[in-house]
Design an enzyme around this catalytic site. Structure first.
Site, short mmCIF file in Angstrom:
data_model
loop_
_atom_site.label_atom_id
_atom_site.label_comp_id
_atom_site.label_asym_id
_atom_site.label_seq_id
_atom_site.Cartn_x
_atom_site.Cartn_y
_atom_site.Cartn_z
N ASP A 238 0.84 -1.16 0.05
CA ASP A 238 -0.07 0.04 0.08
C ASP A 238 0.85 1.18 0.00
O ASP A 238 0.52 2.24 -0.71
CB ASP A 238 -1.01 -0.04 1.17
CG ASP A 238 -1.89 1.08 1.24
OD1 ASP A 238 -2.53 1.37 0.32
OD2 ASP A 238 -2.24 1.72 2.21
N HIS A 243 4.60 5.19 -2.82
CA HIS A 243 4.83 6.46 -2.04
C HIS A 243 6.43 6.41 -1.61
O HIS A 243 7.11 7.34 -1.80
CB HIS A 243 4.01 6.92 -0.93
CG HIS A 243 2.51 6.77 -1.44
ND1 HIS A 243 2.14 7.01 -2.95
CD2 HIS A 243 1.49 6.25 -0.74
CE1 HIS A 243 0.93 6.96 -2.91
NE2 HIS A 243 0.58 6.27 -1.59
C1 BG6 Z 1 -2.78 5.84 0.02
C2 BG6 Z 1 -2.86 4.58 0.88
O1 BG6 Z 1 -2.17 5.66 -1.23
O2 BG6 Z 1 -1.81 6.86 0.71
C3 BG6 Z 1 -3.32 5.02 2.12
O3 BG6 Z 1 -3.74 3.66 0.17
C4 BG6 Z 1 -2.55 6.00 2.82
O4 BG6 Z 1 -3.48 3.60 3.03
C5 BG6 Z 1 -2.23 7.18 1.95
O5 BG6 Z 1 -3.21 6.46 4.17
C6 BG6 Z 1 -1.51 8.18 2.65
O6 BG6 Z 1 -1.51 9.38 1.81
P1 BG6 Z 1 -1.40 10.66 2.70
O7 BG6 Z 1 -1.44 11.62 1.44
O8 BG6 Z 1 -2.62 11.11 3.51
O9 BG6 Z 1 -0.18 10.56 3.25
#
Ligand code: BG6
Length: 501
Positions: A238, A243
């Site tokens: 995930d 990321h």
């Molecule tokens: C998403 C995930 O891609 O990114 C989530 O599926 C996560 O689980 C989220 O909470 C986090 O994104 P941000 O922008 O809130 O840090």
């Protein structure tokens, strides 16, 4: 520099879904308010249900009211709402895409450059592309046609390659926009600028001076109502596969030749391909997983709230056992001359004591230890919630004796009056501008899966009970097993580095 955007139509698949309600529609509205949408620009929302244009516009108003509690400009609203149309695309209707083509052929209403945003189930990506192609809606002979694909691009390397193979039957690489919304965060874009626009960092940015790097995403939230998705996915796939590896690439890549999309992507690809595969036989020393158990988390104004554990949440949904991780920490090495021997710790967790995303870099010991207890320097690039750069340096305590303490120089990246732009806003703009620099090349996606797949597989095969950490706590102590040396420890957002926890 404001780039010129051609007149275009944004076709939004999955328009009534959560992403569209919370991010995309409000984001498009803000772009309109900022004067960044071309005058001739329409939004065609596509959904399964039959909804009239008026009802859809009323629904959009609700989305905006929920997002902008302090209200918004009436004139901008009128302009924005007039751009919006709805097209019902029921899965049962074999003719739906031909009808969509007929709708879109009204050139007075819909500019013919078309950007498709696929905010749908991943299994629908390939069929939608195929249908669009079948209806002649991807043909670029006169106008541009772009397709934005939401995360995840595949669930492992073979499925990502299969998706790539099926969409490239109909699309050129230049038409495909694979999104990772972290790249739309301005603090993430700042990593490259901090490194390469300042003379003082780059000379130190290597294994001669850096002891190790920590890339952290901690969240207070749990898995919420996404139990089924999450249990099939886990923290590694995930967050880390996408990321956090992208963040790592920006932190560690070589300087691109220039800021063109090709040059930046080329350096990211090289870096991602240089990450050493984890030794699966010795995985326990390189990767740690855990699940949150019941506990108490901090909500808003410092108040606590008792929350259920992950396995309890699953049990409510009828799932009796799971080894899916809500905490994942990896130790990665990069096999290139700059980073040989420097551990990069990448970690993410749900239900932690704080929500924070940061890159923390610990420098090596100073060549001369002048006084006892002298700490090593840390540099933190904090991504969220605060966007700042923090540097910790040793300094003399004023007085008769020679003793040092750690000073923290904290520079907020955001200053009063600065624009606050959601990551989806800048990515939507890039899509319409035709600038793919903040989107992923297929080679990046492949390199990311190639690294993650063997760990996912090894963890899935090991069905022994997963380590538990109470919701609202810090990293489980046992996670320290992955540290390369005994003086390394997890950093959090607020404390000075000298204070070990
Ligand atoms: C998403 C995930 O891609 O990114 C989530 O599926 C996560 O689980 C989220 O909470 C986090 O994104 P941000 O922008 O809130 O840090």
């Amino acid at each position: 520099m404001v780039k010129k955007i051609d007149p275009c139509t944004l076709v939004l698949f999955g328009a009534s879904g959560n992403l569209s309600r919370v991010k995309l529609m409000p984001g498009l509205f803000r772009l309109d308010a900022a004067g960044r949408l071309p005058e001739h620009m329409a939004i065609l929302s596509v959904g399964r249900g039959e909804v009239t244009r008026e009802a859809w516009q009323a629904d959009i108003k609700k989305m905006l009211d929920t997002k902008f509690k302090d209200g918004y400009d009436k004139a901008v609203f009128d302009r924005f709402i007039a751009r919006n149309y709805y097209h019902a695309n029921p899965p049962s209707d074999a003719d739906a895409f031909r009808k969509m083509k007929a709708t879109l052929s009204n050139e007075q209403v819909f500019p013919q450059n078309l950007a498709y945003f696929l905010s749908v189930r991943p299994t629908d990506f390939a069929p939608i592309v195929e249908q669009l192609s079948g209806a002649g809606l991807l043909d670029e002979s006169q106008y541009w046609r772009r397709v934005l694909i939401e995360k995840p691009f595949g669930t492992n390397l073979p499925s990502a390659q299969a998706l790539q193979a099926s969409i490239t039957k109909h699309l050129k690489e230049s038409q495909i926009y694979r999104i990772d919304h972290y790249l739309g965060k301005s603090a993430l874009q700042n990593i490259m600028l901090t490194r390469f626009a300042n003379t003082m960092f780059e000379p130190l940015w290597n294994n001669q001076y850096i002891d190790h790097v920590q890339i952290t995403n901690n969240e207070i939230l749990g898995v919420g109502d996404r139990t089924e998705f999450y249990n099939n996915t886990g923290a590694l796939r995930d967050m880390v596969q996408s990321h956090l590896l992208q963040t790592l690439a920006l932190v560690a890549m070589e300087k691109p030749q220039d800021l063109s999309p090709e040059s930046i992507r080329a350096e990211k690809i090289k870096l991602l391909q240089a990450i050493r595969p984890l030794p699966i036989k010795d995985l326990a020393k390189h990767a740690f997983r855990a699940q949150y158990s019941a506990g108490r988390v901090c909500v808003g104004d410092g108040h606590g709230e008792n929350v259920a554990g992950y396995l309890d949440e699953l049990a409510k949904e009828g799932v009796s056992a799971s080894v899916t991780e809500t905490y994942a920490a990896l130790k990665l090495f990069i096999d290139n001359p700059r980073w040989q021997g420097v551990p990069f710790y990448v970690r993410t967790a749900k239900r932690m004591h704080e929500g924070n995303t940061a890159i923390s870099i610990r420098f090596k010991k100073a060549p001369m230890q002048l006084v006892e207890g002298q700490h090593q320097n840390w540099l933190t690039l904090n991504i969220q919630p605060r966007e700042c750069i923090k540097m910790e340096i040793e300094s003399k305590i004023p007085g008769l004796d020679i003793a040092t303490r750690t000073l923290s120089i904290d520079a907020p990246q955001r200053q009063t009056g600065d624009e606050s732009i959601d990551s989806y806003e800048s990515l939507l703009l890039n899509l319409m501008e035709g600038d793919p620099s903040l989107y992923l090349h297929i080679s990046e996606v492949e390199a990311q899966w190639r690294l993650i797949d063997p760990i996912v597989k090894a963890w899935a095969e090991d069905q022994s009970a997963v380590h538990q950490y109470p919701a609202g706590s810090r990293d489980p102590e046992q996670s320290g097993i992955i540290f390369e040396s005994t003086d390394q420890f997890w950093r959090y957002s607020i404390e000075l580095g000298g204070d070990k926890h």
